[in-house]
Design a protein around this motif. Structure first.
Motif: not given
Length: 158
Positions: A6-20, A22-28, A33-36
């Protein structure tokens, strides 16, 4: 493909789900609600990558006080990432973009298809899921820790 900023340089981060590691799923999107901080790195157990992640481990608590969750992503398997995490003492999630190989890195335009590995690219995503800062470096060149600190400070300062 990454959306146009966008004009301010921000854009939506592509969502994903990957195993960590330990095999636990982590979805962006579940972290909204928190910075990542999403850190793509080429290979577990390699010198430059280990140095970069070691530095990030030293600031994990500092960034955590600012509410930043760190996720490190490579195309290594979750098994290799578990061994790597245990050997290096990492306390943040290492995510396996193993199969389909490099799909998430590709979505962030951070994948070298010729070499089959992620590029050195990091994305600081704000509470609304928008990319606010990108830190990149060339092959064999570590990303400067101060660039992360500056990005986090800019994001979390009133």
């Amino acid at each position: 493909m990454t959306p146009s900023p966008a004009a301010d340089g921000r854009y939506p981060a592509p969502d994903f789900e990957l195993p960590n590691q330990f095999g636990e799923p982590v979805r962006l999107s579940a972290l909204q609600g928190q910075p990542v901080l999403v850190v793509f790195f080429p290979f577990a157990f390699s010198g430059v990558c280990s140095g970069e992640l070691d530095e990030l481990e030293t600031v994990r608590e500092e960034f955590g006080r600012d509410g930043v969750r760190m996720l490190a992503v490579s195309c290594d398997s979750k098994y290799a990432l578990r061994a790597y995490s245990q050997a290096r003492g990492y306390s943040f999630d290492l995510l396996a973009d193993f199969w389909p190989h490099g799909r998430v890195a590709s979505a962030y335009e951070a994948f070298d298809a010729d070499l089959g590995r992620p590029l050195r690219a990091s994305f600081l995503i704000d509470e609304q899921g928008l990319v606010r800062s990108v830190v990149r470096s060339g092959a064999g060149t570590p990303r400067p820790l101060q660039a992360y600190r500056d990005a986090v400070r800019e994001l979390t300062s009133p």
